[in-house]
Write a protein that holds these residues in place. Structure first.
Motif, PDB file in Angstrom:
ATOM      1  N   THR A  86      -2.038  -8.877  11.537  1.00 38.07           N
ATOM      2  CA  THR A  86      -0.717  -8.170  11.413  1.00 38.07           C
ATOM      3  C   THR A  86      -1.109  -6.804  10.674  1.00 38.07           C
ATOM      4  O   THR A  86      -0.304  -5.855  11.056  1.00 38.07           O
ATOM      5  N   THR A  87      -2.044  -6.893   9.757  1.00 38.96           N
ATOM      6  CA  THR A  87      -2.437  -5.722   9.137  1.00 38.96           C
ATOM      7  C   THR A  87      -2.839  -4.671  10.118  1.00 38.96           C
ATOM      8  O   THR A  87      -2.573  -3.176  10.095  1.00 38.96           O
ATOM      9  N   ALA A  88      -4.022  -5.138  11.105  1.00 36.84           N
ATOM     10  CA  ALA A  88      -4.561  -4.366  11.931  1.00 36.84           C
ATOM     11  C   ALA A  88      -3.655  -3.822  13.083  1.00 36.84           C
ATOM     12  O   ALA A  88      -3.624  -2.517  13.312  1.00 36.84           O
ATOM     13  N   LEU A  89      -2.372  -4.568  13.348  1.00 38.68           N
ATOM     14  CA  LEU A  89      -1.542  -3.972  14.343  1.00 38.68           C
ATOM     15  C   LEU A  89      -0.619  -3.034  13.793  1.00 38.68           C
ATOM     16  O   LEU A  89      -0.176  -2.184  14.715  1.00 38.68           O
ATOM     17  N   SER A  90      -0.737  -2.837  12.592  1.00 42.47           N
ATOM     18  CA  SER A  90       0.350  -1.793  11.993  1.00 42.47           C
ATOM     19  C   SER A  90      -0.388  -0.487  11.839  1.00 42.47           C
ATOM     20  O   SER A  90      -0.140   0.567  11.271  1.00 42.47           O
ATOM     21  N   GLU A  91      -1.930  -0.536  12.026  1.00 40.26           N
ATOM     22  CA  GLU A  91      -2.659   0.837  11.792  1.00 40.26           C
ATOM     23  C   GLU A  91      -3.004   1.709  13.029  1.00 40.26           C
ATOM     24  O   GLU A  91      -2.439   1.347  14.166  1.00 40.26           O
ATOM     25  N   ASP A  92      -3.482   2.909  12.721  1.00 37.38           N
ATOM     26  CA  ASP A  92      -3.398   3.785  13.744  1.00 37.38           C
ATOM     27  C   ASP A  92      -4.673   3.481  14.793  1.00 37.38           C
ATOM     28  O   ASP A  92      -4.296   3.812  16.043  1.00 37.38           O
ATOM     29  N   ASN A  93      -5.340   2.740  14.175  1.00 36.32           N
ATOM     30  CA  ASN A  93      -6.522   2.633  15.220  1.00 36.32           C
ATOM     31  C   ASN A  93      -6.798   1.012  15.433  1.00 36.32           C
ATOM     32  O   ASN A  93      -7.856   0.625  14.652  1.00 36.32           O
ATOM     33  N   PRO A  94      -6.212   0.354  15.942  1.00 40.46           N
ATOM     34  CA  PRO A  94      -6.221  -1.379  15.928  1.00 40.46           C
ATOM     35  C   PRO A  94      -7.475  -1.624  17.019  1.00 40.46           C
ATOM     36  O   PRO A  94      -7.726  -0.649  17.751  1.00 40.46           O
ATOM     37  N   PRO A  95      -7.887  -2.834  16.860  1.00 38.69           N
ATOM     38  CA  PRO A  95      -8.576  -3.327  17.892  1.00 38.69           C
ATOM     39  C   PRO A  95      -7.912  -3.219  19.607  1.00 38.69           C
ATOM     40  O   PRO A  95      -6.634  -3.390  19.198  1.00 38.69           O
ATOM     41  N   ASP A  96      -8.624  -3.156  20.439  1.00 37.80           N
ATOM     42  CA  ASP A  96      -7.789  -2.781  21.576  1.00 37.80           C
ATOM     43  C   ASP A  96      -7.321  -4.064  22.241  1.00 37.80           C
ATOM     44  O   ASP A  96      -6.045  -4.348  22.785  1.00 37.80           O
ATOM     45  N   VAL A  97      -8.140  -5.038  22.200  1.00 33.24           N
ATOM     46  CA  VAL A  97      -7.938  -6.299  22.658  1.00 33.24           C
ATOM     47  C   VAL A  97      -7.953  -7.375  21.553  1.00 33.24           C
ATOM     48  O   VAL A  97      -8.965  -7.607  20.842  1.00 33.24           O
ATOM     49  N   ILE A  98      -7.012  -8.205  21.440  1.00 31.66           N
ATOM     50  CA  ILE A  98      -7.114  -9.214  20.229  1.00 31.66           C
ATOM     51  C   ILE A  98      -7.036 -10.905  20.846  1.00 31.66           C
ATOM     52  O   ILE A  98      -5.766 -10.990  21.620  1.00 31.66           O
ATOM     53  N   GLU A  99      -7.734 -11.721  20.428  1.00 28.22           N
ATOM     54  CA  GLU A  99      -7.391 -13.162  20.745  1.00 28.22           C
ATOM     55  C   GLU A  99      -6.241 -13.442  19.528  1.00 28.22           C
ATOM     56  O   GLU A  99      -6.828 -13.233  18.552  1.00 28.22           O
ATOM     57  N   VAL A 100      -5.470 -14.258  20.086  1.00 23.74           N
ATOM     58  CA  VAL A 100      -4.171 -14.749  18.994  1.00 23.74           C
ATOM     59  C   VAL A 100      -3.872 -16.040  19.496  1.00 23.74           C
ATOM     60  O   VAL A 100      -4.160 -16.602  20.581  1.00 23.74           O
ATOM     61  N   GLY A 101      -4.085 -16.865  18.502  1.00 22.96           N
ATOM     62  CA  GLY A 101      -3.538 -18.532  18.722  1.00 22.96           C
ATOM     63  C   GLY A 101      -2.153 -18.260  19.615  1.00 22.96           C
ATOM     64  O   GLY A 101      -1.064 -17.608  19.288  1.00 22.96           O
ATOM     65  N   ASN A 102      -1.971 -19.250  20.511  1.00 27.06           N
ATOM     66  CA  ASN A 102      -1.015 -19.191  21.086  1.00 27.06           C
ATOM     67  C   ASN A 102       0.265 -19.715  20.617  1.00 27.06           C
ATOM     68  O   ASN A 102       1.596 -19.194  20.727  1.00 27.06           O
ATOM     69  N   THR A 103       0.113 -20.418  19.143  1.00 24.00           N
ATOM     70  CA  THR A 103       1.457 -20.548  18.505  1.00 24.00           C
ATOM     71  C   THR A 103       1.725 -19.444  17.503  1.00 24.00           C
ATOM     72  O   THR A 103       2.601 -19.425  16.614  1.00 24.00           O
ATOM     73  N   GLN A 104       0.827 -18.321  17.593  1.00 21.57           N
ATOM     74  CA  GLN A 104       1.001 -16.876  16.825  1.00 21.57           C
ATOM     75  C   GLN A 104       1.681 -15.784  17.713  1.00 21.57           C
ATOM     76  O   GLN A 104       2.319 -15.025  17.130  1.00 21.57           O
ATOM     77  N   THR A 105       1.448 -15.768  18.979  1.00 22.31           N
ATOM     78  CA  THR A 105       1.524 -14.883  19.865  1.00 22.31           C
ATOM     79  C   THR A 105       3.209 -14.085  19.972  1.00 22.31           C
ATOM     80  O   THR A 105       3.329 -12.947  19.492  1.00 22.31           O
ATOM     81  N   PRO A 106       4.389 -15.127  19.869  1.00 23.71           N
ATOM     82  CA  PRO A 106       5.622 -14.603  19.833  1.00 23.71           C
ATOM     83  C   PRO A 106       5.812 -13.658  18.511  1.00 23.71           C
ATOM     84  O   PRO A 106       6.575 -12.783  18.353  1.00 23.71           O
ATOM     85  N   ALA A 107       5.515 -14.352  17.277  1.00 24.67           N
ATOM     86  CA  ALA A 107       5.443 -13.409  16.056  1.00 24.67           C
ATOM     87  C   ALA A 107       5.152 -12.092  16.111  1.00 24.67           C
ATOM     88  O   ALA A 107       5.538 -11.215  15.644  1.00 24.67           O
ATOM     89  N   TYR A 108       3.870 -11.854  16.737  1.00 23.05           N
ATOM     90  CA  TYR A 108       3.365 -10.535  16.970  1.00 23.05           C
ATOM     91  C   TYR A 108       4.017  -9.638  17.347  1.00 23.05           C
ATOM     92  O   TYR A 108       4.210  -8.455  17.431  1.00 23.05           O
ATOM     93  N   ALA A 109       4.588 -10.309  18.825  1.00 15.92           N
ATOM     94  CA  ALA A 109       5.276  -9.699  19.822  1.00 15.92           C
ATOM     95  C   ALA A 109       6.494  -9.191  19.174  1.00 15.92           C
ATOM     96  O   ALA A 109       7.082  -8.101  19.423  1.00 15.92           O
ATOM     97  N   ALA A 110       7.210 -10.080  18.334  1.00 16.73           N
ATOM     98  CA  ALA A 110       8.391  -9.807  17.675  1.00 16.73           C
ATOM     99  C   ALA A 110       8.358  -8.675  16.694  1.00 16.73           C
ATOM    100  O   ALA A 110       9.213  -7.921  16.601  1.00 16.73           O
ATOM    101  N   THR A 111       7.558  -8.440  16.323  1.00 19.28           N
ATOM    102  CA  THR A 111       6.996  -7.276  15.184  1.00 19.28           C
ATOM    103  C   THR A 111       6.723  -5.851  15.802  1.00 19.28           C
ATOM    104  O   THR A 111       6.532  -4.965  15.285  1.00 19.28           O
ATOM    105  N   GLY A 112       6.614  -6.019  17.275  1.00 21.03           N
ATOM    106  CA  GLY A 112       6.259  -4.914  18.267  1.00 21.03           C
ATOM    107  C   GLY A 112       4.683  -4.313  18.150  1.00 21.03           C
ATOM    108  O   GLY A 112       4.447  -3.424  18.438  1.00 21.03           O
TER     109      GLY A 112
END
Length: 425
Positions: A86-112
């Motif tokens: 969550t922190t990394a996705l909010s930064e200017d230089n996040p990792p380009d590709v991220i493995e996310v748990g399938n039970t976590q994916t929609p929440a990250y998508a919901a935050t943009g």
């Protein structure tokens, strides 16, 4: 309403520093070819144990040959990963590709935080297994790609089953119950170890009944625990539990069910394949007696519903290498490398056609048939708080096993579930 899921997560308050890596910050989105992305480095976060060393080497070589760019895998630990991502996705230089748990994916998508991948789905994902692909969709859009999955199987003690005179594994739920009854009658073993709060097995039973755990009430979600289909799933769970002496108010981790099974006095338990390793660690001598089979459903040829746990691969919305990231996904999720991952790790691939790679892995072969009929917990951000400790659904399960009707037990906890769905403190 389709079954959907999400795991608990929140916006991190603590910032985590992620070092920048790579060359040119942008890519042109042009078609990939040798040297088309030369000078760039793509950063990929994968979790401990997800990507075998051989797989990463093979993918790196193919990626660098195809694109001219460098590929850097950065291994992450599951503990605390939701906050870190969550922190990394909010930064200017996040990792380009991220493995996310399938039970976590929609929440990250919901935050943009995740890039929309509809074009990738059209290019390489038209034959992804629907049950494993659904967790990568949020609000009707593709925000990730399904990578690998696992689900529960029956792990049994072949010695005890032979002692009971059982010569083959069951193909239907009733046959399974008959076998458990026979073990109880003909041996001194506990037929099945099933604690009263094995919540994810219960979730699989609700999936098998075509039930939803939430329903829409106006513009909000509320509990659907009183649905007769959910009640039927709980009655099935209660029937399973009748062959067990396990505590009604504990889950599979308290105590570890595999360690109970390792004592050699239990006919079977329902768990993840890796739990067999836990049993062997506790008692090496039990290894020769281990067997596995798919959790049988009501009719032969259709396994029981299961909760599908696993991981998706997503592209960070803030990545400046979107086109390069998609080139990585096209390679990593290709039949060649998806098949290699399944073979090396024994995980269920994202296409049914690739399950041939599991041949010879007895646990994976037992798990794979249920993938097509598996599902998840509700795919809404509001679901996050429901599974927080103390999980009210676990309380519901214990109440039913202690004699309450499913309807009465549901009534006792639905107020708390609705409060959590409304995100009220």
């Amino acid at each position: 309403m389709k079954r959907k899921l999400i795991a608990a997560m929140g916006i991190a308050g603590m910032m985590v520093s992620v070092a920048a890596c790579g060359g040119d910050d942008g890519d042109s989105g042009k078609n990939a070819g040798p040297d088309s992305f030369k000078g760039q480095t793509l950063r990929v976060w994968t979790m401990t144990g997800s990507a075998p060393e051989q797989w990463t080497k093979d993918v790196q070589a193919a990626f660098e040959k195809k694109t001219g760019a460098k590929l850097k895998f950065e291994i992450q630990k599951w503990d605390g990963i939701q906050q870190k991502i969550t922190t990394a996705l909010s930064e200017d230089n996040p990792p380009d590709v991220i493995e996310v748990g399938n039970t976590q994916t929609p929440a990250y998508a919901a935050t943009g935080g995740l890039a929309e991948l509809g074009d990738l789905k059209q290019a390489i994902g038209t034959d992804w297994t629907p049950s494993v692909s659904q967790s990568s969709v949020y609000d009707g859009k593709q925000y990730a790609a399904p990578w690998y999955f696992a689900n529960r199987v029956v792990i049994y003690n072949k010695k005890i089953w032979a002692e009971a005179g059982i010569k083959s594994t069951p193909k239907t739920r009733d046959e399974f119950f008959d076998d458990l009854k026979t073990i109880g009658r003909k041996t001194d073993a506990e037929p099945l170890y099933l604690p009263g709060q094995n919540w994810y097995f219960f979730d699989g039973l609700t999936i098998g009944q075509g039930a939803d755990l939430v329903k829409k009430d106006g513009d909000k979600y509320v509990s659907n625990l009183a649905d007769p289909k959910v009640s039927k799933a709980m009655e099935i769970y209660k029937q399973y539990a009748s062959y067990s002496e396990a505590p009604k108010d504990k889950d599979e981790a308290n105590p570890q069910q595999a360690e109970v099974f390792a004592k050699g006095k239990t006919g079977a338990f329902i768990g993840m394949g890796w739990e067999a390793g836990t049993a062997v660690t506790a008692n090496k001598s039990i290894e020769k007696d281990l067997g596995y089979f798919t959790i049988p459903g009501e009719t032969a040829g259709k396994p029981e519903g299961v909760f599908l746990g696993g991981s998706n691969l997503a592209v960070a919305q803030g990545s400046k290498k979107q086109a390069l990231a998609k080139e990585f996904l096209k390679l990593a999720l290709s039949d060649k490398f998806e098949g290699e991952l399944s073979k090396l790790n024994g995980v269920i691939p994202n296409k049914e056609s690739l399950q041939t790679n599991l041949k010879g892995n007895v646990v994976a072969e037992a798990a794979a048939p249920a993938a097509a009929v598996g599902g998840t917990t509700p795919l809404i951000p509001e679901w996050a708080a429901v599974e927080n400790t103390p999980n009210p659904i676990k309380s519901y399960m214990t109440a039913v096993l202690n004699g309450k009707s499913p309807a009465a037990a549901a009534k006792e906890v639905e107020g708390e579930i609705n409060k959590r769905l409304a995100q009220q403190n």
